[in-house]
Design a protein around this motif. Structure first.
Motif: not given
Length: 49
Positions: A21-39
């Motif tokens: 789970i990574k926290m990614v900042k949106s370049p458009k709004t500046g809000a943070y979202t969480f990116s989940e992936q199975m690795v």
């Protein structure tokens, strides 16, 4: 009588994948979202870069 579910269906390898789970900042709004992936366990360090 009901039979118990046995965990013998799993392979003896154990866990080979992990959820990253990574926290990614949106370049458009500046809000943070969480990116989940199975690795796979071998590729965790590359997924966190």
């Amino acid at each position: 009588m009901a039979k118990k579910t046995v965990a013998s269906l799993q392979k003896g390898e154990g866990r080979t994948y992990s959820k990253v789970i990574k926290m990614v900042k949106s370049p458009k709004t500046g809000a943070y979202t969480f990116s989940e992936q199975m690795v796979p366990n071998e590729a965790i360090k590359e997924a966190l870069k």
